[in-house]
Design a protein around this motif. Sequence first.
Motif, PDB file in Angstrom:
ATOM      1  N   TYR A  29       0.600  -7.144   5.536  1.00 41.22           N
ATOM      2  CA  TYR A  29       2.058  -7.214   5.514  1.00 41.22           C
ATOM      3  C   TYR A  29       2.626  -7.272   6.932  1.00 41.22           C
ATOM      4  O   TYR A  29       3.789  -6.929   7.157  1.00 41.22           O
ATOM      5  N   LYS A  33       6.715  -6.755  10.145  1.00 42.23           N
ATOM      6  CA  LYS A  33       6.736  -5.687  11.151  1.00 42.23           C
ATOM      7  C   LYS A  33       7.950  -5.724  12.075  1.00 42.23           C
ATOM      8  O   LYS A  33       8.267  -4.724  12.717  1.00 42.23           O
ATOM      9  N   ILE A  80       3.338  -0.041   8.405  1.00 43.67           N
ATOM     10  CA  ILE A  80       2.104  -0.811   8.370  1.00 43.67           C
ATOM     11  C   ILE A  80       1.167  -0.355   9.475  1.00 43.67           C
ATOM     12  O   ILE A  80       1.600   0.130  10.520  1.00 43.67           O
ATOM     13  N   TRP A  86      -0.322  -1.764   4.420  1.00 44.49           N
ATOM     14  CA  TRP A  86       0.852  -0.923   4.179  1.00 44.49           C
ATOM     15  C   TRP A  86       0.412   0.537   4.115  1.00 44.49           C
ATOM     16  O   TRP A  86      -0.431   0.906   3.314  1.00 44.49           O
TER      17      TRP A  86
END
Length: 230
Positions: A29, A33, A80, A86
């Motif tokens: 993911y 960010k 993250i 995550w």
Amino acid sequence: MAELMFYQQPIVLNRETNKDLCFTATSDYGFSKGVNSVPLTGIEFFEASRDLPVLFSKDEEGNYFPIVLLSLRGDGHEQIGAEGEWTGNYIPAFIRRYPFALTEGKDLCYDSTAAGFSEEGDRLFDDEGKNTETLDSIITFLTDFDAQHQLTREFCSELSELSMFKPFMLQVMTVDKSALRLDGLFIIDEDKLGDLDNEKVGAWFRKGFLAWIYAHMHSLGSLNRLSDKL
């Protein structure tokens, strides 16, 4: 609200030109960010409120919409890990739907730059050009997401008509004792909630809106958890 916040090159999926396209889901993911919040649908308030604050913001047209605050930083979040995994407890649907999305015309689009697309993995179309179970599952998720998004817009519209939102000034101290201030945030006015007539309370209870409101209020306690990460 930026509906395609993370999408670099969104294109409409075509069963002819993309007949051999495959997709492999990833747990990276990292694309998210650089933001400290994302839009949230009302049905997600319950899960998100356990660990993250649910607040409200305004779009360019002045319409209110809910967001989940992932960090008190202004330029990213700490949900993250180093490999993009995550580390928080709840992943907002706005993030989980990437790299797919539905257009206003209900066409399925995808970010052609996203990892996971190749000629190996789970096929999106079978040899006859029909949807595979993988693609049908993606469409079902996106359709449900859009339906919840519309219901959430109705929720915010009803609150706005009754002037139920009030500004929320968020200022915290970082570990180096510097002040950090986040502007443009709103919360639901608890005093005005208490002034609602019984008819409106009953209507919101039946729609589930009342539960969403209390989940939002409960979530404000999570601000302390985020401040601990500064």
